[in-house]
Design a protein around this motif. Structure first.
Motif, short mmCIF file in Angstrom:
data_model
loop_
_atom_site.label_atom_id
_atom_site.label_comp_id
_atom_site.label_asym_id
_atom_site.label_seq_id
_atom_site.Cartn_x
_atom_site.Cartn_y
_atom_site.Cartn_z
N VAL A 64 -62.66 37.10 31.65
CA VAL A 64 -63.07 36.15 30.62
C VAL A 64 -62.57 36.66 29.27
O VAL A 64 -62.55 37.85 29.00
CB VAL A 64 -64.61 36.01 30.61
N GLY A 65 -62.15 35.74 28.41
CA GLY A 65 -61.70 36.11 27.07
C GLY A 65 -60.32 35.58 26.75
O GLY A 65 -59.82 34.67 27.42
N LYS A 66 -59.71 36.17 25.72
CA LYS A 66 -58.42 35.69 25.22
C LYS A 66 -57.29 36.47 25.88
O LYS A 66 -57.34 37.69 26.01
CB LYS A 66 -58.37 35.85 23.71
N ILE A 67 -56.24 35.73 26.28
CA ILE A 67 -55.03 36.33 26.82
C ILE A 67 -53.90 36.02 25.86
O ILE A 67 -53.59 34.86 25.60
CB ILE A 67 -54.69 35.79 28.23
N GLU A 68 -53.28 37.05 25.32
CA GLU A 68 -52.16 36.90 24.39
C GLU A 68 -50.88 37.33 25.10
O GLU A 68 -50.69 38.50 25.42
CB GLU A 68 -52.39 37.74 23.13
N PHE A 69 -50.01 36.37 25.34
CA PHE A 69 -48.74 36.64 26.00
C PHE A 69 -47.74 37.20 25.00
O PHE A 69 -47.57 36.63 23.91
CB PHE A 69 -48.18 35.37 26.65
N PRO A 70 -47.03 38.28 25.33
CA PRO A 70 -46.04 38.86 24.40
C PRO A 70 -44.89 37.90 24.14
O PRO A 70 -44.54 37.07 24.98
CB PRO A 70 -45.56 40.12 25.14
#
Length: 342
Positions: A107-113
């Motif tokens: 759960v939470g934020k996923i930041e893709f490079p």
């Protein structure tokens, strides 16, 4: 010293300005998340769409699609948060679509490079000669929490099995059928000897009935035959009757004389002949004696004695039917009762 640093900075700036770099500002950018709300373990897709004058598929048709090797993307740092299953890059006219299929685990934020798409979809030679880059900057993706949405943080008790309407009656019918089948099997095993005897007697009765039906048909056909002489009629009636009796009582009646008919039945019933059988024996004996006389007294001295009605070796008009009816009556009596085969 300061002059050397200044020269190096000017050289680096010149190098950077000499490499064209395309980014999201190159055209209209759209990023969609499918589905809109994602929870851990769901299959999701990031659909990144943009328009660009850069031809990522030189020399190709208007519509084309290419699958990108996931291992070449800088997503190793996201292994604990999600797993990228597949990445597909496609073109429709001047519009490009990058589809990233992934499964989130947390759960939470996923930041893709951020990454350069150009070397992944074109040959390395084109990329190095033109010294171009096209950077893809994806917006962060937020993975929702089921607990926060439902406000349920305790384990629910196991739900009872779902029963389809009408299943209860089917299960009851199957259970009843199973119990009945087990009962019949056990009863069959306990009564196997009796059932075997009954089945043997049943098959024997079927054979007796078939034998009787065949004899009746032959006699009726013989009576209707107009061109058969008296001698042929008497011989055929005896053969049909002997064949029926021999199969019915398993005794060699085919070799018995007219007087031997009584002796044969006496042996079959061990001297204890029922009254109805005794009457049948008398009728059969009379039939065999009369038909033997017709067969063997033709043109003999006895056939010329008086009165002719008693001694002539020929059947009168009604005798064919009367002799046949007597045999048919005997067959009917034998087949209407059981125990004669013993």
């Amino acid at each position: 010293m300061r002059k050397s640093i200044l020269k190096a900075a000017i050289f680096a700036l010149a190098v950077l300005l000499s490499v064209p770099c395309f980014s999201q500002a190159d055209g209209e950018i759209n990023q969609a998340l499918i589905p809109l709300e994602i929870y851990p373990g769901d299959q999701a897709e990031i659909r990144y769409t943009f328009r660009s004058a850069v031809d990522f598929f030189p020399g190709s048709s208007i519509q084309i699609e290419k699958q990108i090797d996931v291992a070449k993307l800088p997503f190793d740092s996201l292994s604990e948060k999600c797993t990228v299953k597949k990445v597909v890059f496609s073109r429709n006219d001047m519009e490009y679509t990058l589809s990233i299929f992934f499964v989130p685990w947390q759960v939470g934020k996923i930041e893709f490079p951020e990454f350069d798409i150009l070397p992944l979809v074109t040959t390395r030679k084109i990329s190095e000669d033109n010294k171009m880059a096209y950077m893809i900057s994806l917006k962060p993706v937020v993975i929702q929490s089921i607990v926060e949405k439902t406000q349920i943080n305790t384990m629910r008790p196991p739900a009872p099995p779902l029963i389809i309407p009408g299943t209860t009656y089917v299960i009851f019918a199957i259970s009843l059928f199973s119990v009945l089948a087990i009962f019949l099997i056990l009863r069959f095993l306990l009564k196997f000897k009796e059932i075997r005897i009954w089945w043997k007697e049943y098959l024997q009765r079927r054979l007796y009935k078939k034998n009787a039906d065949m004899a009746v048909k032959k006699i009726k056909r013989l009576v209707k035959a107009q061109k058969v002489s008296d001698i042929e009629f008497c011989s055929a009636l005896q053969n049909i009757t002997r064949g029926y009796l021999e199969f019915r009582f398993s005794y060699p009646f085919s070799a018995a004389s007219a007087s031997g008919i009584r002796l044969g039945f006496a042996k079959i019933f061990a001297g204890d002949i029922p009254s109805d059988v005794a009457f049948c024996i008398e009728d059969l004996s009379s039939m065999f004696i009369r038909t033997d006389y017709i067969r063997y007294a033709h043109d003999s001295i006895d056939s010329n004695l008086y009165p002719p009605s008693e001694h002539q070796a020929a059947l009168v008009s009604y005798e064919r039917k009367s002799l046949s009816d007597s045999v048919l009556k005997v067959i009917d009596i034998f087949e209407s009762r059981t125990g004669y085969e013993e």
